[in-house]
Design a protein around this motif. Structure first.
Motif, PDB file in Angstrom:
ATOM      1  N   ALA A   8       0.809  -1.160  -0.115  1.00  0.00           N
ATOM      2  CA  ALA A   8       0.198   0.088  -0.095  1.00  0.00           C
ATOM      3  C   ALA A   8       0.758   1.309  -0.180  1.00  0.00           C
ATOM      4  O   ALA A   8       0.468   2.233  -0.595  1.00  0.00           O
ATOM      5  N   ALA A   9       2.011   1.309   0.676  1.00  0.00           N
ATOM      6  CA  ALA A   9       3.021   2.292   0.700  1.00  0.00           C
ATOM      7  C   ALA A   9       3.363   2.740  -0.843  1.00  0.00           C
ATOM      8  O   ALA A   9       3.977   3.949  -0.909  1.00  0.00           O
ATOM      9  N   ALA A  10       3.501   1.759  -1.479  1.00  0.00           N
ATOM     10  CA  ALA A  10       4.141   2.129  -3.088  1.00  0.00           C
ATOM     11  C   ALA A  10       2.829   2.365  -4.029  1.00  0.00           C
ATOM     12  O   ALA A  10       3.181   2.200  -5.263  1.00  0.00           O
ATOM     13  N   ARG A  11       1.900   2.761  -3.496  1.00  0.00           N
ATOM     14  CA  ARG A  11       0.763   3.203  -4.497  1.00  0.00           C
ATOM     15  C   ARG A  11       1.043   4.415  -5.397  1.00  0.00           C
ATOM     16  O   ARG A  11       1.574   5.222  -4.902  1.00  0.00           O
ATOM     17  N   PRO A  15      -2.179   7.756 -12.668  1.00  0.00           N
ATOM     18  CA  PRO A  15      -2.098   7.142 -13.694  1.00  0.00           C
ATOM     19  C   PRO A  15      -1.029   7.443 -14.661  1.00  0.00           C
ATOM     20  O   PRO A  15      -0.886   8.580 -15.278  1.00  0.00           O
ATOM     21  N   THR A  16      -0.383   6.400 -15.471  1.00  0.00           N
ATOM     22  CA  THR A  16       0.351   6.785 -16.450  1.00  0.00           C
ATOM     23  C   THR A  16       0.333   5.473 -17.516  1.00  0.00           C
ATOM     24  O   THR A  16      -0.410   4.745 -16.927  1.00  0.00           O
ATOM     25  N   GLU A  17       0.928   5.498 -18.786  1.00  0.00           N
ATOM     26  CA  GLU A  17       0.823   4.567 -19.697  1.00  0.00           C
ATOM     27  C   GLU A  17       1.179   3.096 -19.070  1.00  0.00           C
ATOM     28  O   GLU A  17       0.764   2.061 -18.944  1.00  0.00           O
ATOM     29  N   ALA A  18       2.446   3.259 -18.245  1.00  0.00           N
ATOM     30  CA  ALA A  18       3.167   2.120 -17.909  1.00  0.00           C
ATOM     31  C   ALA A  18       2.250   1.501 -16.730  1.00  0.00           C
ATOM     32  O   ALA A  18       2.048   0.285 -16.518  1.00  0.00           O
ATOM     33  N   ASN A  19       1.803   2.211 -15.718  1.00  0.00           N
ATOM     34  CA  ASN A  19       1.024   1.789 -14.762  1.00  0.00           C
ATOM     35  C   ASN A  19      -0.248   1.397 -15.107  1.00  0.00           C
ATOM     36  O   ASN A  19      -0.998   0.483 -14.047  1.00  0.00           O
ATOM     37  N   VAL A  20      -1.169   1.740 -15.901  1.00  0.00           N
ATOM     38  CA  VAL A  20      -2.099   1.429 -16.518  1.00  0.00           C
ATOM     39  C   VAL A  20      -1.925  -0.059 -17.014  1.00  0.00           C
ATOM     40  O   VAL A  20      -2.904  -0.937 -16.744  1.00  0.00           O
ATOM     41  N   LEU A  97     -12.062  -3.276  -8.257  1.00  0.00           N
ATOM     42  CA  LEU A  97     -11.818  -2.161  -7.436  1.00  0.00           C
ATOM     43  C   LEU A  97     -10.932  -2.425  -6.123  1.00  0.00           C
ATOM     44  O   LEU A  97     -10.152  -1.611  -6.003  1.00  0.00           O
ATOM     45  N   SER A  98     -10.504  -3.758  -5.869  1.00  0.00           N
ATOM     46  CA  SER A  98      -9.542  -4.070  -4.882  1.00  0.00           C
ATOM     47  C   SER A  98      -8.365  -3.698  -5.552  1.00  0.00           C
ATOM     48  O   SER A  98      -7.008  -3.464  -5.161  1.00  0.00           O
ATOM     49  N   THR A  99      -8.265  -4.157  -6.764  1.00  0.00           N
ATOM     50  CA  THR A  99      -6.803  -4.380  -7.542  1.00  0.00           C
ATOM     51  C   THR A  99      -6.303  -2.554  -7.741  1.00  0.00           C
ATOM     52  O   THR A  99      -5.303  -2.244  -7.412  1.00  0.00           O
ATOM     53  N   VAL A 100      -7.440  -1.983  -8.033  1.00  0.00           N
ATOM     54  CA  VAL A 100      -7.066  -0.382  -8.319  1.00  0.00           C
ATOM     55  C   VAL A 100      -6.823   0.247  -6.837  1.00  0.00           C
ATOM     56  O   VAL A 100      -5.908   0.762  -6.722  1.00  0.00           O
ATOM     57  N   GLU A 101      -7.509  -0.214  -5.911  1.00  0.00           N
ATOM     58  CA  GLU A 101      -7.309   0.474  -4.456  1.00  0.00           C
ATOM     59  C   GLU A 101      -5.836   0.097  -4.174  1.00  0.00           C
ATOM     60  O   GLU A 101      -5.361   0.774  -3.501  1.00  0.00           O
ATOM     61  N   TYR A 104      -3.257   2.328  -6.472  1.00  0.00           N
ATOM     62  CA  TYR A 104      -3.388   3.847  -6.729  1.00  0.00           C
ATOM     63  C   TYR A 104      -3.666   4.638  -5.438  1.00  0.00           C
ATOM     64  O   TYR A 104      -4.649   3.944  -4.619  1.00  0.00           O
ATOM     65  N   GLU A 105      -3.139   5.788  -5.151  1.00  0.00           N
ATOM     66  CA  GLU A 105      -3.718   6.620  -4.124  1.00  0.00           C
ATOM     67  C   GLU A 105      -5.207   7.020  -4.460  1.00  0.00           C
ATOM     68  O   GLU A 105      -5.598   6.844  -5.526  1.00  0.00           O
TER      69      GLU A 105
END
Length: 179
Positions: A8-11, A15-20, A97-101, A104-105
């Protein structure tokens, strides 16, 4: 398949092309591993997983980054899938939603969550009829995300859920553990 989620600390803050792309790959690994969703996706995407991942990366990049590269029709793409029930939507939303949560912040997560809930609602009504009742928890979460996006709340007000309960809490249908 391995579906490790980041600490969670690394969220991500934005969004960027790479993290999407990483989000899409992580999410669909989880879908493929899921006992409820995996078989449906395996049938629908047999021999086309790579193509689907590329399409979904383009789709989400178009929505959250404004790249406007996606040219498909979401309703038509899902129409041929016959064996989908409300519990499948609940599980898809829970996994997404859990994957996004986890990745990402909150301010960045809303950029994915709100469209996901709107698209799910549109697909549910299309699939089950206009008199289908969207689950209250799904409606409440969408309203909370909209308030957060429009400045009505400093952060999304996610539903309370006991530890280890899938996100979002209490969508209709059985969890994969209850199968």
């Amino acid at each position: 398949m391995n579906h490790e989620l980041p600490d969670a600390a690394a969220r991500e803050r934005e969004p960027t092309e790479a993290n999407v792309r990483a989000l899409v790959e992580t999410f669909y690994r989880r879908v493929d591993d899921d006992p409820l969703l995996g078989p449906i996706f395996a049938r629908a995407l047999a021999g086309r997983w790579d193509e689907h991942l590329a399409t979904m990366t383009t789709f989400w990049s178009s929505l959250v980054l404004g790249s406007k590269q996606y040219r498909g029709n979401v309703q038509e793409a899902h129409r041929p899938i016959d064996d989908v029930e409300p519990r499948h939507f609940a599980r898809w939303l829970s996994l997404f939603l859990s994957t996004v949560e986890s990745r990402y912040e909150p301010a960045a997560a809303v950029q994915f969550m709100e469209p996901a809930l709107r698209i799910a609602q549109s697909l549910q009504l299309s699939k089950f009829g206009w008199d289908y009742q969207i689950p209250v928890e799904q409606q409440e979460l969408l309203a909370a995300l909209k308030r957060q996006r429009t400045g009505g709340a400093p952060e999304p007000r996610f539903p309370e859920r006991p530890d280890a309960e899938p996100f979002p809490a209490k969508f209709i249908g059985k969890s994969a553990d209850e199968q």
